[in-house]
Design a protein around this motif. Structure first.
Motif, mmCIF file in Angstrom:
data_model
loop_
_atom_site.group_PDB
_atom_site.id
_atom_site.type_symbol
_atom_site.label_atom_id
_atom_site.label_comp_id
_atom_site.label_asym_id
_atom_site.label_seq_id
_atom_site.Cartn_x
_atom_site.Cartn_y
_atom_site.Cartn_z
ATOM 1 N N VAL A 6 17.103 5.330 35.880
ATOM 2 C CA VAL A 6 16.868 6.244 36.991
ATOM 3 C C VAL A 6 16.528 7.602 36.390
ATOM 4 O O VAL A 6 17.249 8.091 35.509
ATOM 5 C CB VAL A 6 18.106 6.345 37.912
ATOM 6 N N ILE A 7 15.441 8.189 36.883
ATOM 7 C CA ILE A 7 14.958 9.457 36.345
ATOM 8 C C ILE A 7 14.745 10.443 37.493
ATOM 9 O O ILE A 7 14.106 10.110 38.497
ATOM 10 C CB ILE A 7 13.624 9.264 35.590
ATOM 11 N N ASP A 8 15.269 11.644 37.342
ATOM 12 C CA ASP A 8 14.993 12.725 38.284
ATOM 13 C C ASP A 8 13.478 12.930 38.294
ATOM 14 O O ASP A 8 12.869 13.162 37.252
ATOM 15 C CB ASP A 8 15.716 13.998 37.817
ATOM 16 N N LYS A 9 12.878 12.838 39.451
ATOM 17 C CA LYS A 9 11.413 12.917 39.515
ATOM 18 C C LYS A 9 10.870 14.291 39.135
ATOM 19 O O LYS A 9 9.672 14.444 38.937
ATOM 20 C CB LYS A 9 10.902 12.472 40.877
ATOM 21 N N ASP A 31 18.602 12.054 46.066
ATOM 22 C CA ASP A 31 18.570 10.600 46.239
ATOM 23 C C ASP A 31 19.247 9.846 45.095
ATOM 24 O O ASP A 31 19.294 8.614 45.113
ATOM 25 C CB ASP A 31 17.121 10.120 46.395
ATOM 26 N N ILE A 32 19.723 10.570 44.096
ATOM 27 C CA ILE A 32 20.454 9.929 42.998
ATOM 28 C C ILE A 32 21.901 9.777 43.458
ATOM 29 O O ILE A 32 22.705 10.695 43.359
ATOM 30 C CB ILE A 32 20.330 10.737 41.687
ATOM 31 N N THR A 33 22.189 8.618 44.005
ATOM 32 C CA THR A 33 23.477 8.321 44.632
ATOM 33 C C THR A 33 24.144 7.151 43.927
ATOM 34 O O THR A 33 23.490 6.437 43.149
ATOM 35 C CB THR A 33 23.263 7.950 46.112
ATOM 36 N N PRO A 34 25.426 6.921 44.198
ATOM 37 C CA PRO A 34 26.092 5.764 43.590
ATOM 38 C C PRO A 34 25.362 4.451 43.882
ATOM 39 O O PRO A 34 25.276 3.582 43.009
ATOM 40 C CB PRO A 34 27.478 5.777 44.246
ATOM 41 N N GLU A 35 24.800 4.328 45.061
ATOM 42 C CA GLU A 35 24.069 3.103 45.411
ATOM 43 C C GLU A 35 22.812 2.937 44.556
ATOM 44 O O GLU A 35 22.479 1.830 44.144
ATOM 45 C CB GLU A 35 23.689 3.115 46.898
ATOM 46 N N GLU A 36 22.117 4.041 44.294
ATOM 47 C CA GLU A 36 20.863 3.985 43.530
ATOM 48 C C GLU A 36 21.097 3.776 42.033
ATOM 49 O O GLU A 36 20.240 3.215 41.356
ATOM 50 C CB GLU A 36 20.026 5.251 43.756
ATOM 51 N N VAL A 37 22.232 4.235 41.504
ATOM 52 C CA VAL A 37 22.470 4.092 40.060
ATOM 53 C C VAL A 37 23.323 2.878 39.712
ATOM 54 O O VAL A 37 23.521 2.598 38.539
ATOM 55 C CB VAL A 37 23.111 5.369 39.445
ATOM 56 N N ARG A 38 23.799 2.169 40.707
ATOM 57 C CA ARG A 38 24.728 1.052 40.500
ATOM 58 C C ARG A 38 24.255 0.061 39.430
ATOM 59 O O ARG A 38 25.007 -0.365 38.578
ATOM 60 C CB ARG A 38 24.986 0.326 41.811
ATOM 61 N N LEU A 55 29.831 9.533 41.100
ATOM 62 C CA LEU A 55 28.478 8.998 40.979
ATOM 63 C C LEU A 55 28.432 7.699 40.176
ATOM 64 O O LEU A 55 27.743 6.758 40.552
ATOM 65 C CB LEU A 55 27.547 10.030 40.320
ATOM 66 N N LEU A 56 29.170 7.640 39.079
ATOM 67 C CA LEU A 56 28.976 6.561 38.107
ATOM 68 C C LEU A 56 29.969 5.408 38.161
ATOM 69 O O LEU A 56 29.690 4.342 37.607
ATOM 70 C CB LEU A 56 28.983 7.157 36.694
ATOM 71 N N HIS A 57 31.117 5.592 38.791
ATOM 72 C CA HIS A 57 32.133 4.531 38.794
ATOM 73 C C HIS A 57 31.552 3.241 39.373
ATOM 74 O O HIS A 57 30.958 3.232 40.438
ATOM 75 C CB HIS A 57 33.369 4.950 39.585
#
Length: 132
Positions: A6-9, A31-38, A55-57
């Motif tokens: 995942v990269i900050d645009k 939009d960088i959320t726990p759901e998006e980085v899971r 965010l990361l757990h």
């Protein structure tokens, strides 16, 4: 093996860096959320994204890079405990700042015959400006 990043645009020059078998998500900081980085293995951010347990757990993230000199947005203790390696990028925009200063000085100099310039701060950027 890395499967997703995942990269900050807002971070430039990441097009075609990763091989096609790695899924790359370019997201806005909000939009960088726990759901998006899971399911992501790596995360590339700037200071707007708080890197912490919230965010990361529960994610697959094992590497975080911040395209900034600072890292106060990274919970270092949590990353260490979770086995997440992180890096910051001091000096990553130093040449761009120096280029900007050079253009600003050229613009001012074109309008004045006599110009004295002082450098306040002689760190990485200050040294580049002095060399310029």
């Amino acid at each position: 093996m890395v499967k997703q990043v995942v990269i900050d645009k807002g971070i430039p020059f990441f097009e075609d860096v990763f091989p096609p078998e790695i899924e790359v998500l370019h997201l806005s900081p909000e939009d960088i959320t726990p759901e998006e980085v899971r399911y992501a293995d790596a995360l590339f951010v700037r200071t707007r994204t708080r890197i912490n347990k919230e965010l990361l757990h529960g994610s697959n993230i094992r590497f975080v890079a911040t395209a900034t000199i600072g890292f106060d947005h990274i919970d270092q203790d949590y990353c260490r405990e979770a086995g997440i390696h992180w890096v910051s990028c001091p000096g990553c925009n130093a040449q761009a700042v120096c280029d900007y200063v050079e253009e600003a000085i050229s613009s001012i100099k074109n309008n004045q015959n006599d110009l004295t310039i002082g450098i306040i701060g002689y760190g990485h950027v200050g040294k580049l400006v002095a060399q310029m």
